[in-house]
Design an enzyme around this catalytic site. Structure first.
Site, PDB file in Angstrom:
ATOM      1  N   ARG A 152       0.845  -1.182   0.000  1.00 43.52           N
ATOM      2  CA  ARG A 152       0.000   0.000   0.000  1.00 43.52           C
ATOM      3  C   ARG A 152       0.886   1.239   0.000  1.00 43.52           C
ATOM      4  NH1 ARG A 152      -2.484  -0.238   6.191  1.00 43.52           N
ATOM      5  NH2 ARG A 152      -0.478  -0.168   7.286  1.00 43.52           N
ATOM      6  N   ASN A 197      -5.394   7.252   4.235  1.00 39.64           N
ATOM      7  CA  ASN A 197      -5.206   6.371   5.387  1.00 39.64           C
ATOM      8  C   ASN A 197      -3.760   6.445   5.833  1.00 39.64           C
ATOM      9  OD1 ASN A 197      -6.189   3.964   7.109  1.00 39.64           O
ATOM     10  ND2 ASN A 197      -4.314   3.164   6.165  1.00 39.64           N
ATOM     11  N   GLU A 198      -3.546   6.913   7.070  1.00 40.83           N
ATOM     12  CA  GLU A 198      -2.214   6.952   7.670  1.00 40.83           C
ATOM     13  C   GLU A 198      -1.192   7.593   6.734  1.00 40.83           C
ATOM     14  OE1 GLU A 198      -2.580   3.083  10.651  1.00 40.83           O
ATOM     15  OE2 GLU A 198      -1.385   2.904   8.819  1.00 40.83           O
ATOM     16  N   CYS A 246      10.411  10.093  -0.593  1.00 43.98           N
ATOM     17  CA  CYS A 246      10.709   9.610  -1.948  1.00 43.98           C
ATOM     18  C   CYS A 246      11.853  10.451  -2.505  1.00 43.98           C
ATOM     19  CB  CYS A 246       9.483   9.722  -2.849  1.00 43.98           C
ATOM     20  SG  CYS A 246       9.818   9.280  -4.579  1.00 43.98           S
ATOM     21  N   CYS A 295      13.016  10.382  -5.836  1.00 43.72           N
ATOM     22  CA  CYS A 295      13.059  10.332  -7.298  1.00 43.72           C
ATOM     23  C   CYS A 295      13.258  11.728  -7.884  1.00 43.72           C
ATOM     24  CB  CYS A 295      11.778   9.699  -7.837  1.00 43.72           C
ATOM     25  SG  CYS A 295      10.307  10.743  -7.678  1.00 43.72           S
ATOM     26  N   GLU A 313      -8.390   3.842  15.135  1.00 40.82           N
ATOM     27  CA  GLU A 313      -7.976   2.442  15.104  1.00 40.82           C
ATOM     28  C   GLU A 313      -7.246   2.090  16.389  1.00 40.82           C
ATOM     29  OE1 GLU A 313      -5.598   1.106  11.838  1.00 40.82           O
ATOM     30  OE2 GLU A 313      -6.666   2.333  10.361  1.00 40.82           O
ATOM     31  N   TRP A 367       2.322  -7.154  13.327  1.00 43.03           N
ATOM     32  CA  TRP A 367       3.545  -6.590  12.774  1.00 43.03           C
ATOM     33  C   TRP A 367       4.689  -6.493  13.772  1.00 43.03           C
ATOM     34  CZ3 TRP A 367       4.125  -2.238  15.702  1.00 43.03           C
ATOM     35  CH2 TRP A 367       2.964  -1.646  16.226  1.00 43.03           C
ATOM     36  N   GLU A 418      -2.610  -8.882   6.786  1.00 40.78           N
ATOM     37  CA  GLU A 418      -3.071  -8.606   8.149  1.00 40.78           C
ATOM     38  C   GLU A 418      -4.080  -9.643   8.646  1.00 40.78           C
ATOM     39  OE1 GLU A 418      -2.808  -4.113   9.240  1.00 40.78           O
ATOM     40  OE2 GLU A 418      -3.870  -4.205   7.329  1.00 40.78           O
ATOM     41  N   LYS A 419      -3.999 -10.872   8.110  1.00 36.65           N
ATOM     42  CA  LYS A 419      -4.970 -11.886   8.524  1.00 36.65           C
ATOM     43  C   LYS A 419      -4.769 -12.344   9.964  1.00 36.65           C
ATOM     44  CE  LYS A 419      -2.307 -15.585   6.220  1.00 36.65           C
ATOM     45  NZ  LYS A 419      -1.453 -14.673   5.414  1.00 36.65           N
ATOM     46  N   HIS A 478      -3.975 -10.141  12.322  1.00 34.65           N
ATOM     47  CA  HIS A 478      -4.308  -8.977  13.149  1.00 34.65           C
ATOM     48  C   HIS A 478      -5.703  -9.198  13.721  1.00 34.65           C
ATOM     49  CE1 HIS A 478      -5.235  -4.859  14.337  1.00 34.65           C
ATOM     50  NE2 HIS A 478      -4.042  -4.456  13.986  1.00 34.65           N
TER      51      HIS A 478
END
Length: 692
Positions: free
Chosen positions: A128, A166-167, A175, A177, A324, A332, A372-373, A375
């Protein structure tokens, strides 16, 4: 703190209060990802949500590839169906823009949009936030999907809140580049106007780095030795601003196309140092945060309180949303330990005590596939025949019974200054000690205040300090001239301020303040630091109270201050032997205090206790060790939360308190081991006046 949100005919003056009115109480729920499950599961989901007391879910966070399966082609069937289903069942929606997860087709069409690390490696699609924040291709595609989403659902009755991205910056804050390099040069032109000014603030004459053309400036990529610290610091600022520009762009579209619906984004607090949370909070109608416990930390409940107080500080003292947290284990950490029975309730109610008007989780139903299964979730793999489900439903019922608490505020007499810019600067290369870490210091000082029972707001250095009796600045290595002046004014006017070691050493550009350390605060503190004396691993310095300081010491010359604590005479006193280790200096009508060492827990607690007592900052209630007491109040309503983090029952002697059902307490409150008790109390005259 002033939000850009403004009241109009269809937008309330207080967005969170209006949201709570719409929900009928405290927000309760979590991330809902129906796209992970067949449609026959959705009916079961809403039935169980109602059983659990869920009234708000976050929807669509990672749904871009579903909503726009091909460029410009939208499929709204799933979202239409689920939004209608939720609304029919009385469940409101925090609808997310899906821009944190660009779909595979986008990356394939625009490979240059992928971020590049400091060594020049282009990162691949497959997770993500796989995008460069400065990519114009990403900006066009993100704006297009946000526009389409807002146009379709601006008037849907289920949508009560927008969730922007999100976050921000969790995985792609930096980055390196060429696109980012060009954007960085534009940012520098706007900030400094001339190349000479850039050369000045970065000190580029050192090591022959002086720039003669804007195009010579690039990101702080990997190089032969230390990178220019001024460049690195400004690149951090630019990178945070690049993401903030995206947040503001999405927000502007939502406000234009869906007026009347407030917006938020889930900030990360101290979980990440990658973006300036204060800056993002100023562009949210409602401040939201995520928080996850570190299971291996025995003091993680103190870190929870710290982050809750930071959320409240970012919200300017207003209530906020816990967007959250976890019902049990996360996925994690090296070892993901489940929460003990009752811990989820204690965590949730501690956030509520410290100003949250919403308790939400990641996620509703535990995933069966993906990263995240493992979590935890509100509805675990084992379904409703699990301890977690029983606790989730019990918490939902309890929050419904606590609805009268919503809208009240936590009033703090103490402000703790927390600054991402100072964090970034302190932890660049080539400092006196890489062992002196910003967050470690903040946690130590906050932990001492927590032990003392002192409630504090964590605020930016440029916050309004007038509501507070005392200001605590544990780690303010970098400080701007204006913020330093404000602290002088605060103390001169009768406030108390206490500073941690290595404070005030550099200006806003990481340039050393000459004329004697600690630079910006030398006169305020009535002292000069002759030399910073960091300690090696295993070294310590004996203090006059019999404790030992490790990590850091300073050789201090008093210039009007008085020593409250000294390094011992003789070899055990370390390199600053015999000199002051903690000081107090009268300044105007107030006093400024200084710790010229990384003080051990007992000494630090004694110093902060002296500051708070002299300033008149007191705990919410006298409680035993390991029990926290926090008060929320508004007008003539006041509530005292007692949270017991020990394995023994705690008794707190109280008068003038009742249970929420109105029954009186028989001589005091009894708080079970690991339990939480919420009491109603009569507000003391004058205490609830809004000082902000």
């Amino acid at each position: 703190m002033t939000s850009p949100f403004r009241a109009s005919a269809d937008t309330p003056a207080d967005p969170l209060d209006a949201l709570a009115e719409r929900l009928g109480g405290i927000a309760y729920g979590g991330d809902y990802n129906p796209e992970q499950w067949p449609s026959e599961v959705w009916q079961q989901d809403v039935r169980l949500m109602r059983e659990a007391g869920v009234n708000l879910v976050t929807l669509g966070v990672f749904s871009w590839s579903r909503l726009e399966p091909r460029p410009g082609v939208h499929d709204w069937d799933l979202l239409d169906t689920v939004l209608d289903l939720l609304h029919e069942n009385g469940i409101a929606v925090d609808l997310a823009t899906p821009t944190a997860a660009p779909p595979p087709w986008f990356t394939r069409a625009h490979p240059a949009s992928l971020p590049q690390n400091a060594s020049g490696t282009r990162l691949a699609h497959g997770s993500r936030q796989a995008f460069c924040p400065s990519s114009p291709d990403y900006a066009r595609a993100a704006d297009a999907v946000v526009t389409a989403l807002a146009q379709r659902y601006a008037t849907h009755p289920a949508v009560v809140l927008w969730h922007v991205h999100n976050e921000w910056g969790n995985h792609n804050a930096l980055c390196y580049c060429d696109t980012s390099a060009a954007a960085f040069r534009d940012w520098l032109r706007r900030r400094y106007t001339t190349l000479d000014r850039v050369n000045d603030v970065w000190g580029t004459d050192f090591w022959g780095q002086r720039y003669g053309d804007w195009e010579e400036i690039g990101p702080p990529r990997e190089t032969t030795a230390f990178r220019n610290p001024g460049l690195e610091l400004d690149y951090r600022r630019f990178s945070s601003d690049a993401l903030l520009d995206r947040h503001r762009a999405e927000s502007a579209l939502l406000r234009d196309l869906a007026p009347g619906i407030p917006l938020t984004t889930n900030l990360l607090g101290t979980l990440e140092k990658k973006v300036d949370g204060h800056a993002f909070a100023r562009h949210c109608d409602i401040v939201s945060v995520d928080h996850y416990l570190v299971a291996a930390d025995p003091g993680n409940h103190v870190d929870l309180a710290l982050n809750a107080d930071l959320a409240r500080g970012m919200a300017g003292g207003r209530p906020w949303l816990l967007m959250e947290h976890s019902t049990s284990a996360v996925n994690w950490q090296p070892v993901n330990v489940p929460k003990a029975p009752g811990e989820m309730r204690r965590n949730s109610l501690t956030h509520l005590a410290r100003g949250a008007d919403g308790i939400l989780f990641f996620q509703w139903r535990q995933s069966r596939a993906g990263a995240e299964k493992w979590h935890s979730a509100m509805l675990p793999h084992g379904g409703t025949d699990t301890r977690t489900w029983a606790e989730v439903t019990a918490l939902g019922a309890e929050l419904a019974s606590l609805a009268e608490v919503r809208g009240t505020r936590v009033r703090a007499d103490v402000a703790l200054l927390f600054d991402w810019h100072a964090w970034w600067a302190l932890e660049l290369d080539a400092r006196p000690s890489e062992r002196l870490r910003h967050l470690d210091t903040v946690r130590d000082w906050y932990g001492a205040l927590w032990d003392l029972g002192i409630t504090c707001d964590l605020v930016a250095p440029d916050a309004d300090l007038t509501p507070y009796r005392a200001v605590v600045a544990p780690s303010l290595y970098l400080v701007s001239d204006s913020d330093a002046d404000a602290l002088h004014t605060f103390v001169r006017g009768g406030g108390h301020a206490v500073f941690g070691p290595f404070s005030g050493a550099v200006d806003a550009h990481d340039r050393v303040r000459t004329g004697g350390h600690p630079g910006a605060f030398r006169d305020l503190l009535g002292l000069v630091v002759d030399e910073y004396l960091p300690l090696r691993e295993g070294e310590s310095a004996l203090l006059s109270d019999g404790s030992r300081a490790g990590l850091w010491t300073e050789r201090i010359e008093a210039r009007g201050c008085t020593a409250r604590l000294r390094f011992a005479d003789g070899p055990d006193g370390g390199p600053a032997r015999g000199g002051p280790a903690a000081t107090r200096h009268s300044y105007g009508a107030g006093a400024a205090w200084y710790a010229g060492a990384a003080l051990p827990a007992r000494s630090l607690r004694d110093l902060l206790d002296a500051v708070c007592r002299e300033a008149g900052a007191a705990p919410a209630a006298a409680v035993p060790a390991g029990v926290e007491a926090v008060r929320r109040s508004a007008g003539d309503r006041a509530y005292l939360f007692l949270v017991n983090h020990t394995d023994q029952e705690a008794t707190v002697p109280l008068e003038g308190h009742t249970r929420l059902d109105g029954t009186a307490l028989p001589g005091g409150a009894s708080v079970p081991p690991g339990g939480v008790v919420v009491l109603r109390e009569q507000a003391a005259p004058g205490r609830e006046a809004d000082r902000r």
